[in-house]
Scaffold this motif. Structure first.
Motif, PDB file in Angstrom:
ATOM      1  N   TYR A 184      36.339  51.685  40.121  1.00 34.82           N
ATOM      2  CA  TYR A 184      35.841  50.513  40.846  1.00 34.82           C
ATOM      3  C   TYR A 184      36.224  50.624  42.319  1.00 34.82           C
ATOM      4  O   TYR A 184      37.288  51.104  42.658  1.00 34.82           O
ATOM      5  N   LEU A 213      34.654  44.993  45.523  1.00 36.70           N
ATOM      6  CA  LEU A 213      35.594  43.869  45.623  1.00 36.70           C
ATOM      7  C   LEU A 213      35.181  42.946  46.772  1.00 36.70           C
ATOM      8  O   LEU A 213      35.271  41.715  46.675  1.00 36.70           O
ATOM      9  N   SER A 220      32.354  40.846  45.594  1.00 35.90           N
ATOM     10  CA  SER A 220      32.856  39.829  44.672  1.00 35.90           C
ATOM     11  C   SER A 220      33.540  38.684  45.427  1.00 35.90           C
ATOM     12  O   SER A 220      33.324  37.506  45.123  1.00 35.90           O
ATOM     13  N   ILE A 224      42.711  33.701  39.084  1.00 35.75           N
ATOM     14  CA  ILE A 224      43.425  34.921  39.476  1.00 35.75           C
ATOM     15  C   ILE A 224      43.564  35.872  38.288  1.00 35.75           C
ATOM     16  O   ILE A 224      43.491  37.091  38.446  1.00 35.75           O
ATOM     17  N   ARG A 225      43.754  35.306  37.081  1.00 36.62           N
ATOM     18  CA  ARG A 225      43.924  36.177  35.920  1.00 36.62           C
ATOM     19  C   ARG A 225      42.616  36.857  35.537  1.00 36.62           C
ATOM     20  O   ARG A 225      42.614  38.001  35.088  1.00 36.62           O
ATOM     21  N   ALA A 226      41.507  36.154  35.741  1.00 36.69           N
ATOM     22  CA  ALA A 226      40.200  36.788  35.523  1.00 36.69           C
ATOM     23  C   ALA A 226      39.986  37.878  36.571  1.00 36.69           C
ATOM     24  O   ALA A 226      39.559  38.992  36.257  1.00 36.69           O
ATOM     25  N   THR A 227      40.320  37.553  37.818  1.00 36.86           N
ATOM     26  CA  THR A 227      40.157  38.514  38.908  1.00 36.86           C
ATOM     27  C   THR A 227      40.960  39.786  38.642  1.00 36.86           C
ATOM     28  O   THR A 227      40.445  40.894  38.737  1.00 36.86           O
ATOM     29  N   LEU A 228      42.235  39.619  38.300  1.00 35.51           N
ATOM     30  CA  LEU A 228      43.106  40.784  38.114  1.00 35.51           C
ATOM     31  C   LEU A 228      42.831  41.527  36.812  1.00 35.51           C
ATOM     32  O   LEU A 228      43.229  42.682  36.659  1.00 35.51           O
ATOM     33  N   SER A 229      42.131  40.860  35.870  1.00 32.13           N
ATOM     34  CA  SER A 229      41.725  41.568  34.658  1.00 32.13           C
ATOM     35  C   SER A 229      40.518  42.450  34.943  1.00 32.13           C
ATOM     36  O   SER A 229      40.189  43.345  34.172  1.00 32.13           O
ATOM     37  N   ALA A 230      39.824  42.164  36.039  1.00 35.98           N
ATOM     38  CA  ALA A 230      38.668  42.970  36.419  1.00 35.98           C
ATOM     39  C   ALA A 230      39.056  44.009  37.461  1.00 35.98           C
ATOM     40  O   ALA A 230      38.461  45.077  37.545  1.00 35.98           O
ATOM     41  N   ALA A 231      40.032  43.672  38.274  1.00 32.66           N
ATOM     42  CA  ALA A 231      40.475  44.563  39.354  1.00 32.66           C
ATOM     43  C   ALA A 231      41.989  44.470  39.470  1.00 32.66           C
ATOM     44  O   ALA A 231      42.518  43.659  40.222  1.00 32.66           O
ATOM     45  N   PRO A 232      42.712  45.285  38.694  1.00 32.23           N
ATOM     46  CA  PRO A 232      44.175  45.134  38.642  1.00 32.23           C
ATOM     47  C   PRO A 232      44.932  45.618  39.883  1.00 32.23           C
ATOM     48  O   PRO A 232      46.116  45.336  39.993  1.00 32.23           O
ATOM     49  N   ARG A 233      44.262  46.339  40.782  1.00 37.03           N
ATOM     50  CA  ARG A 233      45.003  46.799  41.969  1.00 37.03           C
ATOM     51  C   ARG A 233      45.130  45.652  42.966  1.00 37.03           C
ATOM     52  O   ARG A 233      44.215  45.340  43.730  1.00 37.03           O
ATOM     53  N   ARG A 234      46.263  45.000  42.937  1.00 43.04           N
ATOM     54  CA  ARG A 234      46.436  43.742  43.665  1.00 43.04           C
ATOM     55  C   ARG A 234      46.334  43.879  45.178  1.00 43.04           C
ATOM     56  O   ARG A 234      45.681  43.043  45.808  1.00 43.04           O
TER      57      ARG A 234
END
Lengths: 277, 310
Positions: A20, A25, A28, A110-120
């Motif tokens: 990704y 990002l 999004s 935020i949890r949905a976001t980081l479940s799709a893109a874990p690189r914070r």
């Protein structure tokens, strides 16, 4: 829905190559920003209030010009007067900067976001970029619109300026940039605090309360500290002439403000990587 | 495949998850069972890389979630209902998620239709019921057509029709060869959906077992006996080596002797019998027995679990 639930699902047999991407990002984050009403409300308030206040003050100045004393007339700065609305804009833009981060936490997105893109860090940079560009475009629009409308309203005999007047272009462009960078300061505060109310209070406190506290210090000390405060940096940029003694040059001040935003966002990102989402 | 190895999460002095190891295999629905507060959600968040384990490791196909190339296309998760901005529409929520992993917009529309949110897709999600929120969460989990799926209490808030729909969905996904990991605090629900269960209590693994095995284990039977001469019968049964418990209603629960032996014994004393009924424990009871030592929040009065069955 009563059909076989997976009937419409086609299996993806293989994953695309690569991984990704940052540009996805950005897309999004742009979707996130434009699909909540609060963004449009805050941006609408920014534009209307910013330009409106500037217009009101310049029109009033023009109306009372003849009754103004000669000293007032001499010290009158048509550039900074027409940009006065930016002082209100900064709160609306700052609120949006805090909200784009804190709303993710308060709503659980935020949890949905980081479940799709874990690189914070990538998520934070994408978010800051999209927000920063929007804040910059809107703030510059307000700044230039305020300036032109203000100068139009400050017709003769009142003194008025053009973009080619000394320091005018710097003040108008710099004013918009100042508000946008200040928005990123609010953004950075929110990445650290993560709560909407707390972030906004901290942001407003830095702009309004911190100067009062610093002012209460002995004057030799307070003068040296005050020039580092965002509100002074702002006044310095918005004025066509040097606003007060001991001030940084306008662009040096801007650089310091950028540094604040950078440090706050960096600290927030490090905390985000360490903390549980 | 999901693998947890020695997964541990401490919040200060509280040990939410402790040395948890299990494997979730593809092609089956694996239930994740435990009383409320036993660490199921924390475990799922650690698998999804949202919470950092204090110790241990969770991997998906041998990889940490953080290192997945296309997270949304490889793992889908429903972690909490309504984890969505109340001002954002269902369509916008799914679109912004799809965009992160370069998933086309047509896929968003497909899923909106599939979960039955077509009519409300443009409405603000803040007005959604819990059930609609669950459907949206399920759509988000399926967005990337992932091989691995995690669902945290997916039937919460759904009506009976919705519950049946989720059951079929989970089974269908497993049949396609996907790894499906579903948490629940209801054994009865898992008995209908899961092929296998991972049972935890107070953050520790109690058992990983197939539903069939669990059923076999739980058929620890006893015989219910009613007699006007209860004490005399109890004494005789105990002399025979059976374990007898006097229930509140005066009936005897007898273990270690079947109905034939009890009937013959009663005739030989003689004792009058009003009831002689072999009983089989339900799955729910088996689950209660397994977890009774590890329930985090006891009610002030232990509920009578008898008669609760799937």
């Amino acid at each position: 829905m009563t059909n076989s639930p997976t009937a419409t699902l086609e299996r993806v047999s293989h994953l695309p190559s690569g991984h990704y991407r940052f540009v996805d990002l950005l897309r999004s984050e742009w979707t996130k920003l434009r699909t909540v009403r609060s963004s449009w409300w805050t941006l609408g308030v920014t534009v209307l209030l910013g330009i409106g206040i500037s217009a009101l003050v310049t029109a009033e100045t023009r109306a009372h010009w003849s009754s103004m004393g000669p000293g007032d007339k001499l010290s009158f700065d048509p550039v900074s007067t027409s940009l006065i609305g930016l002082f209100l804009c900064q709160f609306a833009i700052g609120t949006l900067g805090a909200l784009v981060v804190s709303a993710e936490y308060s709503t659980g997105t935020i949890r949905a976001t980081l479940s799709a893109a874990p690189r914070r860090p990538a998520v934070v940079v994408a978010k800051a970029t999209v927000y920063g560009v929007v804040a910059f475009v809107v703030s510059e629009f307000v700044s230039f619109a305020s300036f032109f409308l203000g100068q139009f309203l400050l017709s003769s005999p009142a003194r008025h300026a053009t973009l080619s007047s000394p320091g005018a272009l710097r003040a108008v462009f710099g004013g918009g940039l100042f508000v946008a960078v200040l928005g990123l300061v609010a953004f950075g505060i929110a990445t650290i605090i993560r709560h909407t109310a707390g972030s906004i209070i901290a942001f407003v406190g830095i702009l309004l309360v911190l100067p009062l506290i610093v002012q209460a210090l002995p004057s030799s000390l307070s003068l040296n500290i005050r020039r580092f405060l965002p509100d002074r940096i702002g006044i310095d940029i918005l004025s066509a002439t040097k606003a007060f003694p001991n001030a940084f040059s306008p662009w040096a001040g801007m650089l310091i403000l950028c540094l604040y935003a950078f440090v706050l966002i960096s600290v927030g990102t490090v905390l985000m990587v360490r903390r549980d989402a | 495949m999901i693998e947890a190895k020695g997964l541990t999460k401490h919040y200060g002095a509280k040990h939410a998850v402790e040395q948890l190891s299990f494997t979730v295999r593809p092609g089956a629905v694996t239930g994740f069972l435990g009383p409320n507060g036993s660490g199921k959600s924390t475990t799922m968040r650690m698998i999804m890389g949202l919470d950092t384990p204090t110790a241990g490791d969770a991997t998906i196909h041998g990889q940490h979630f953080h290192d997945l190339r296309w997270p949304l296309r490889e793992v889908g998760a429903l972690l909490e209902a309504k984890a969505i901005h109340p001002g954002r529409s269902a369509r916008a929520h799914l679109t912004m998620l799809a965009q992160t992993n370069h998933i086309p917009g047509s896929r968003v529309e497909t899923l909106i239709d599939m979960v039955g949110l077509t009519d409300v897709a443009s409405k603000r999600a803040g007005k959604f019921s819990l059930g609609m929120g669950q459907r949206l969460g399920i759509a988000a989990a399926l967005l990337g057509d992932p091989e691995t799926l995690l669902f945290d209490e997916p039937v919460n808030g759904l009506d009976p029709d919705g519950i049946r729909w989720v059951r079929n969905l989970l089974k269908g996904l497993a049949k396609e060869g996907r790894t499906v990991f579903v948490s629940s605090h209801l054994m009865s629900e898992m008995a209908l959906t899961a092929d296998e269960v991972v049972i935890i209590g107070k953050g520790k693994l109690i058992s990983q077992i197939s539903i069939d095995e669990l059923l076999a284990q739980s058929s620890e039977s006893f015989v219910r006996v009613r007699s006007p001469q209860g004490p005399a019968l109890k004494q005789a049964l105990e002399q025979m080596g059976a374990v007898v418990v006097v229930e509140d209603d005066g009936s005897l629960s007898v273990r270690g002797a079947n109905e034939v032996a009890i009937g013959e014994l009663a005739a030989s004393i003689p004792v009058v019998l009003h009831e002689l009924a072999p009983q089989t424990a339900s799955l729910e009871e088996a689950f209660m027995l397994l977890t009774e030592d590890s329930i985090e929040y006891h009610g002030s009065q232990a509920p009578d679990s008898k008669g609760v069955s799937s």
